[in-house]
Design a protein around this motif. Structure first.
Motif, PDB file in Angstrom:
ATOM      1  N   PRO A 213       1.235  -1.501   0.074  1.00 59.02           N
ATOM      2  CA  PRO A 213      -0.096  -0.045   0.236  1.00 59.02           C
ATOM      3  C   PRO A 213       1.026   1.206   0.077  1.00 59.02           C
ATOM      4  N   GLY A 214       0.731   2.420  -0.889  1.00 63.56           N
ATOM      5  CA  GLY A 214       1.573   3.268  -1.171  1.00 63.56           C
ATOM      6  C   GLY A 214       2.827   3.763  -1.913  1.00 63.56           C
ATOM      7  N   GLY A 215       2.548   1.961  -2.286  1.00 61.32           N
ATOM      8  CA  GLY A 215       3.910   1.578  -3.555  1.00 61.32           C
ATOM      9  C   GLY A 215       3.339   2.782  -5.129  1.00 61.32           C
ATOM     10  N   MET A 216       4.780   2.436  -5.664  1.00 58.99           N
ATOM     11  CA  MET A 216       5.212   2.590  -7.193  1.00 58.99           C
ATOM     12  C   MET A 216       4.410   2.364  -8.222  1.00 58.99           C
ATOM     13  N   PHE A 217       4.388   2.290  -8.955  1.00 61.23           N
ATOM     14  CA  PHE A 217       4.249   2.324 -10.540  1.00 61.23           C
ATOM     15  C   PHE A 217       4.861   2.993 -11.534  1.00 61.23           C
ATOM     16  N   ILE A 218       5.827   2.601 -11.591  1.00 58.37           N
ATOM     17  CA  ILE A 218       6.405   3.743 -13.030  1.00 58.37           C
ATOM     18  C   ILE A 218       7.121   2.678 -14.093  1.00 58.37           C
ATOM     19  N   THR A 219       6.084   3.992 -14.971  1.00 57.25           N
ATOM     20  CA  THR A 219       6.110   3.377 -16.590  1.00 57.25           C
ATOM     21  C   THR A 219       6.653   4.106 -17.678  1.00 57.25           C
ATOM     22  N   SER A 220       7.374   3.220 -18.814  1.00 55.86           N
ATOM     23  CA  SER A 220       7.051   4.530 -19.900  1.00 55.86           C
ATOM     24  C   SER A 220       7.719   3.420 -20.797  1.00 55.86           C
ATOM     25  N   GLY A 221       8.278   3.988 -21.924  1.00 52.16           N
ATOM     26  CA  GLY A 221       8.100   3.064 -23.362  1.00 52.16           C
ATOM     27  C   GLY A 221       6.886   3.410 -24.010  1.00 52.16           C
ATOM     28  N   ILE A 222       6.448   4.498 -23.446  1.00 51.34           N
ATOM     29  CA  ILE A 222       4.960   4.906 -24.296  1.00 51.34           C
ATOM     30  C   ILE A 222       5.600   6.285 -25.216  1.00 51.34           C
ATOM     31  N   ILE A 223       4.870   5.901 -26.633  1.00 50.61           N
ATOM     32  CA  ILE A 223       4.605   6.862 -27.671  1.00 50.61           C
ATOM     33  C   ILE A 223       3.642   7.807 -26.991  1.00 50.61           C
TER      34      ILE A 223
ATOM     35  N   VAL B  14      -2.845   7.938 -10.356  1.00 51.34           N
ATOM     36  CA  VAL B  14      -1.545   8.076 -11.898  1.00 51.34           C
ATOM     37  C   VAL B  14      -1.371   9.392 -10.810  1.00 51.34           C
ATOM     38  N   MET B  15       0.330   9.446 -10.418  1.00 50.70           N
ATOM     39  CA  MET B  15       0.014  10.990  -9.736  1.00 50.70           C
ATOM     40  C   MET B  15       0.807  12.134 -10.519  1.00 50.70           C
ATOM     41  N   GLU B  16       1.909  11.238 -11.775  1.00 46.97           N
ATOM     42  CA  GLU B  16       2.703  12.075 -12.249  1.00 46.97           C
ATOM     43  C   GLU B  16       2.984  11.785 -13.875  1.00 46.97           C
ATOM     44  N   THR B  17       2.775  12.676 -14.795  1.00 47.95           N
ATOM     45  CA  THR B  17       3.118  12.419 -15.903  1.00 47.95           C
ATOM     46  C   THR B  17       4.450  13.171 -16.391  1.00 47.95           C
ATOM     47  N   ILE B  18       5.616  12.774 -17.592  1.00 52.82           N
ATOM     48  CA  ILE B  18       6.314  13.447 -17.727  1.00 52.82           C
ATOM     49  C   ILE B  18       6.818  13.360 -19.063  1.00 52.82           C
ATOM     50  N   GLU B  19       7.013  14.221 -20.012  1.00 55.18           N
ATOM     51  CA  GLU B  19       6.851  14.371 -21.549  1.00 55.18           C
ATOM     52  C   GLU B  19       8.437  14.337 -22.259  1.00 55.18           C
ATOM     53  N   MET B  20       9.012  13.811 -23.283  1.00 50.90           N
ATOM     54  CA  MET B  20      10.401  13.981 -23.514  1.00 50.90           C
ATOM     55  C   MET B  20      10.751  13.863 -24.850  1.00 50.90           C
ATOM     56  N   GLU B  21      10.513  15.045 -25.776  1.00 57.72           N
ATOM     57  CA  GLU B  21      10.216  14.356 -27.598  1.00 57.72           C
ATOM     58  C   GLU B  21       8.637  13.672 -27.551  1.00 57.72           C
ATOM     59  N   ASP B  22       8.521  12.278 -28.244  1.00 61.00           N
ATOM     60  CA  ASP B  22       7.207  12.289 -28.412  1.00 61.00           C
ATOM     61  C   ASP B  22       6.998  10.921 -27.369  1.00 61.00           C
ATOM     62  N   TRP B  23       7.647  11.018 -26.347  1.00 62.56           N
ATOM     63  CA  TRP B  23       7.826   9.600 -25.390  1.00 62.56           C
ATOM     64  C   TRP B  23       7.272  10.671 -23.950  1.00 62.56           C
ATOM     65  N   VAL B  24       6.564   8.796 -23.390  1.00 65.46           N
ATOM     66  CA  VAL B  24       5.812   9.740 -21.609  1.00 65.46           C
ATOM     67  C   VAL B  24       6.149   8.690 -21.098  1.00 65.46           C
ATOM     68  N   ALA B  25       6.100   9.016 -19.918  1.00 63.69           N
ATOM     69  CA  ALA B  25       6.629   8.506 -18.238  1.00 63.69           C
ATOM     70  C   ALA B  25       5.181   8.183 -17.421  1.00 63.69           C
ATOM     71  N   ILE B  26       4.681   7.585 -16.812  1.00 64.24           N
ATOM     72  CA  ILE B  26       3.899   7.825 -15.746  1.00 64.24           C
ATOM     73  C   ILE B  26       4.814   7.409 -14.247  1.00 64.24           C
ATOM     74  N   ALA B  27       4.319   7.596 -13.444  1.00 62.73           N
ATOM     75  CA  ALA B  27       3.949   7.406 -12.173  1.00 62.73           C
ATOM     76  C   ALA B  27       2.775   7.447 -11.394  1.00 62.73           C
ATOM     77  N   ALA B  28       2.280   6.225 -11.580  1.00 66.82           N
ATOM     78  CA  ALA B  28       1.298   5.981 -10.693  1.00 66.82           C
ATOM     79  C   ALA B  28       0.893   5.274  -9.220  1.00 66.82           C
ATOM     80  N   LYS B  29       0.407   5.395  -7.972  1.00 69.86           N
ATOM     81  CA  LYS B  29       0.651   5.444  -6.584  1.00 69.86           C
ATOM     82  C   LYS B  29      -0.557   3.943  -6.660  1.00 69.86           C
ATOM     83  N   LYS B  30      -0.051   3.009  -5.658  1.00 70.75           N
ATOM     84  CA  LYS B  30      -1.420   2.076  -5.067  1.00 70.75           C
ATOM     85  C   LYS B  30      -1.965   2.945  -3.979  1.00 70.75           C
TER      86      LYS B  30
END
Length: 316
Positions: free
Chosen positions: A267-277, A295-311
């Motif tokens: 509980p309260g742990g994080m799932f960080i995902t990327s590789g997402i166009i 979903v806690m945060e989304t960041i973008e770099m060029e055409d890519w996206v990374a997402i940080a999500a919390k349980k």
């Protein structure tokens, strides 16, 4: 020995899956030539980028080059590569021109050509990645230097998806945390997590070559006592009660694991995902929220996206 260069003219979206196809086919190294590199605002104080010539880049799109030994099996291997790349379109991946050309190169020429573009790169506030053949000393006392030898595995640690993952790991990790790195590749995310304070890291990859490379790199960076590298499919046989799960893999694969990841995370742990166009961000976000992640945060770099999500701290 002479080598055959397999060059695929494709798109930024297809770079990672096409690179994966090449590695799965036994390609010894991958070179990515993206014309956008000529126009990016590079931070060159570490000398990481130099002498970029427009003549080395396509007028549009991206060239992904892999290398296979010239032998009697070459023709069959090239045909299999073409079929596998064409199959990527069934995953709604834009292949662009999807033009495949084959040429022969000298081994010595190939072995050194790509290395001149791989220099020390500061990828986050604290983490700098440097190839093993470059001499680099930390500039600041709290700087963490990762030495990396990609070998035959995919990943120099400087792709936008990897950079964003490291930035998010640096932000959310706490001293003593446990972490799972899904699809670890060369092990760069696992090494970064260990250097940033993780007490135990489980690095997983289905590719035997990647596992071998990750083991070498964890020893090179003296974190092998905290990083265990194992060949495995996604989250199979992963211990529960993890503090973080990181998955820098294709969006189409990410959407298959949020429910399982939720069960394995405290509980309260994080799932960080990327590789997402970018165009598939909504698909991943929907899968995360449907499984119960916030979903806690989304960041973008060029055409890519990374997402940080919390349980949630409490799951009813």
């Amino acid at each position: 020995m002479n080598w055959s260069e397999i060059c695929i003219h494709t798109t930024q979206e297809a770079v990672e899956p096409v690179s994966h196809v090449l590695h799965e086919s036994g390609a010894s190294g991958v070179v990515i030539e993206d014309r956008e590199d000529l126009f990016r605002d590079w931070d060159t104080k570490f000398g990481e980028i130099y002498d970029l010539s427009p003549e080395d880049y396509p007028e549009e799109g991206v060239l992904v080059k892999g290398y296979l030994p010239v032998n009697s099996f070459l023709g069959e291997a090239v045909d299999q590569i073409k079929q596998a790349i064409n199959h990527l379109s069934s995953f709604d991946i834009d292949l662009g021109l999807n033009k495949v050309t084959v040429s022969e190169v000298n081994e010595e020429e190939w072995a050194t050509a790509w290395k001149k573009y791989y220099k020390p790169v500061k990828v986050s506030d604290r983490v700098t990645i440097t190839p093993t053949w470059e001499m680099y000393e930390a500039v600041h006392d709290d700087e963490l230097v990762i030495e990396l030898d990609p070998g035959m595995a995919f990943g120099t640690g400087t792709h936008p998806t990897t950079v964003m993952c490291i930035q998010m790991i640096e932000k959310y990790i706490r001293e003593g945390d446990s972490l799972v790195d899904v699809g670890c590749g060369t092990g760069v995310l696992s090494i970064a997590a260990a250097k940033l304070g993780a007490a135990k890291v489980h690095a997983l990859d289905l590719d035997e070559v990647a596992v071998h490379s990750a083991v070498i790199n964890t020893k090179l960076n003296k974190v092998h006592d905290r990083v265990s590298v194992k060949q495995g499919n996604l989250l199979d046989d992963t211990p529960s009660e993890q503090d973080l799960i990181v998955a820098n893999i294709l969006a189409e694969v990410i959407v298959t694991i949020p429910e399982e990841a939720l069960k394995l995370t405290r509980p309260g742990g994080m799932f960080i995902t990327s590789g997402i166009i970018g165009q598939k961000q909504a698909m991943v976000t929907e899968a995360l929220e449907k499984a119960g992640w916030t979903v806690m945060e989304t960041i973008e770099m060029e055409d890519w996206v990374a997402i940080a999500a919390k349980k949630p701290d409490r799951v009813d």
